[in-house]
Write a protein that holds these residues in place. Structure first.
Motif, PDB file in Angstrom:
ATOM      1  N   MET A 108       0.851  -1.184   0.000  1.00 17.31           N
ATOM      2  CA  MET A 108       0.000   0.000   0.000  1.00 17.31           C
ATOM      3  C   MET A 108       0.890   1.238   0.000  1.00 17.31           C
ATOM      4  O   MET A 108       1.825   1.341   0.776  1.00 17.31           O
ATOM      5  N   SER A 109       0.626   2.184  -0.900  1.00 17.49           N
ATOM      6  CA  SER A 109       1.461   3.372  -0.983  1.00 17.49           C
ATOM      7  C   SER A 109       0.999   4.404   0.041  1.00 17.49           C
ATOM      8  O   SER A 109      -0.177   4.515   0.352  1.00 17.49           O
ATOM      9  N   GLU A 110       1.978   5.148   0.519  1.00 16.25           N
ATOM     10  CA  GLU A 110       1.684   6.199   1.492  1.00 16.25           C
ATOM     11  C   GLU A 110       1.318   7.486   0.765  1.00 16.25           C
ATOM     12  O   GLU A 110       1.766   7.733  -0.334  1.00 16.25           O
ATOM     13  N   THR A 111       0.520   8.304   1.410  1.00 14.63           N
ATOM     14  CA  THR A 111       0.230   9.626   0.890  1.00 14.63           C
ATOM     15  C   THR A 111       1.451  10.496   1.146  1.00 14.63           C
ATOM     16  O   THR A 111       1.960  10.530   2.267  1.00 14.63           O
ATOM     17  N   PRO A 112       1.948  11.190   0.108  1.00 15.73           N
ATOM     18  CA  PRO A 112       3.149  12.002   0.323  1.00 15.73           C
ATOM     19  C   PRO A 112       2.877  13.166   1.272  1.00 15.73           C
ATOM     20  O   PRO A 112       1.744  13.647   1.366  1.00 15.73           O
ATOM     21  N   GLU A 113       3.912  13.579   1.953  1.00 15.65           N
ATOM     22  CA  GLU A 113       3.831  14.750   2.823  1.00 15.65           C
ATOM     23  C   GLU A 113       3.617  15.980   1.944  1.00 15.65           C
ATOM     24  O   GLU A 113       4.154  16.075   0.844  1.00 15.65           O
ATOM     25  N   ILE A 114       2.816  16.911   2.423  1.00 13.07           N
ATOM     26  CA  ILE A 114       2.585  18.173   1.723  1.00 13.07           C
ATOM     27  C   ILE A 114       3.104  19.288   2.617  1.00 13.07           C
ATOM     28  O   ILE A 114       2.856  19.288   3.824  1.00 13.07           O
ATOM     29  N   THR A 115       3.845  20.233   2.023  1.00  9.76           N
ATOM     30  CA  THR A 115       4.370  21.335   2.816  1.00  9.76           C
ATOM     31  C   THR A 115       3.207  22.158   3.381  1.00  9.76           C
ATOM     32  O   THR A 115       2.111  22.163   2.800  1.00  9.76           O
ATOM     33  N   PRO A 116       3.417  22.846   4.493  1.00 10.87           N
ATOM     34  CA  PRO A 116       2.325  23.609   5.116  1.00 10.87           C
ATOM     35  C   PRO A 116       1.651  24.621   4.185  1.00 10.87           C
ATOM     36  O   PRO A 116       0.453  24.865   4.304  1.00 10.87           O
ATOM     37  N   ASP A 117       2.402  25.170   3.234  1.00 11.44           N
ATOM     38  CA  ASP A 117       1.798  26.145   2.314  1.00 11.44           C
ATOM     39  C   ASP A 117       1.051  25.471   1.161  1.00 11.44           C
ATOM     40  O   ASP A 117       0.415  26.136   0.353  1.00 11.44           O
TER      41      ASP A 117
ATOM     42  N   ARG B 102       2.215  24.019  -1.444  1.00 15.83           N
ATOM     43  CA  ARG B 102       2.834  24.202  -2.750  1.00 15.83           C
ATOM     44  C   ARG B 102       3.665  23.005  -3.217  1.00 15.83           C
ATOM     45  O   ARG B 102       3.924  22.868  -4.412  1.00 15.83           O
ATOM     46  N   TYR B 103       4.093  22.179  -2.295  1.00 16.96           N
ATOM     47  CA  TYR B 103       4.994  21.082  -2.655  1.00 16.96           C
ATOM     48  C   TYR B 103       4.592  19.780  -1.982  1.00 16.96           C
ATOM     49  O   TYR B 103       4.046  19.780  -0.876  1.00 16.96           O
ATOM     50  N   LEU B 104       4.921  18.671  -2.667  1.00 15.65           N
ATOM     51  CA  LEU B 104       4.851  17.333  -2.084  1.00 15.65           C
ATOM     52  C   LEU B 104       6.286  16.975  -1.711  1.00 15.65           C
ATOM     53  O   LEU B 104       7.217  17.368  -2.413  1.00 15.65           O
ATOM     54  N   VAL B 105       6.457  16.218  -0.654  1.00 13.50           N
ATOM     55  CA  VAL B 105       7.791  15.779  -0.271  1.00 13.50           C
ATOM     56  C   VAL B 105       7.820  14.260  -0.369  1.00 13.50           C
ATOM     57  O   VAL B 105       7.048  13.567   0.298  1.00 13.50           O
ATOM     58  N   VAL B 106       8.685  13.763  -1.264  1.00 15.01           N
ATOM     59  CA  VAL B 106       8.817  12.332  -1.495  1.00 15.01           C
ATOM     60  C   VAL B 106      10.291  11.975  -1.308  1.00 15.01           C
ATOM     61  O   VAL B 106      11.153  12.525  -2.004  1.00 15.01           O
ATOM     62  N   ASP B 107      10.554  11.082  -0.355  1.00 13.71           N
ATOM     63  CA  ASP B 107      11.932  10.686  -0.054  1.00 13.71           C
ATOM     64  C   ASP B 107      12.836  11.891   0.176  1.00 13.71           C
ATOM     65  O   ASP B 107      13.965  11.946  -0.300  1.00 13.71           O
ATOM     66  N   GLY B 108      12.299  12.902   0.860  1.00 14.82           N
ATOM     67  CA  GLY B 108      13.075  14.077   1.211  1.00 14.82           C
ATOM     68  C   GLY B 108      13.209  15.104   0.098  1.00 14.82           C
ATOM     69  O   GLY B 108      13.827  16.139   0.289  1.00 14.82           O
TER      70      GLY B 108
END
Length: 99
Positions: A1-10, A12-18
């Motif tokens: 099962m894939s994880e939902t990527p982190e989204i920056t607080p604003d 504007r960006y997704l964070v995938v593997d840093g």
């Protein structure tokens, strides 16, 4: 099962593997976003198929056009007016030929 990527607080960006990746413009209507995503994925499949051929530049241009329409490339969507954003996602985006 894939994880939902982190989204920056604003938002504007997704964070995938840093690594940060520009997020899709959240103002795009869902139906249009889904259509543009289908087009993008079709072009990505074509890039794999055409890698190393004379067709590869055309397929990469298709990926670029779809990503610009989604707001993931080009002028950042948060720097555009509402009218500019609407014009960007409403513009014709080429689709890969049927193969």
């Amino acid at each position: 099962m894939s994880e939902t990527p982190e989204i920056t607080p604003d938002g504007r960006y997704l964070v995938v593997d840093g690594r940060r990746w520009r997020a899709t413009d959240p103002a795009i209507p869902e139906e249009r976003r889904a259509e543009l995503t289908r087009i993008l994925m079709a072009w990505r499949r074509d890039v794999r198929r055409t890698r190393g051929t004379d067709e590869e530049p055309t397929t990469r241009a298709g990926v670029q056009a779809a990503k610009v329409a989604l707001g993931e490339r080009g002028t950042p969507w948060w720097e555009q007016t509402d009218d500019e954003r609407r014009a960007r996602w409403s513009a014709d985006v080429p689709v890969p030929p049927d193969r």
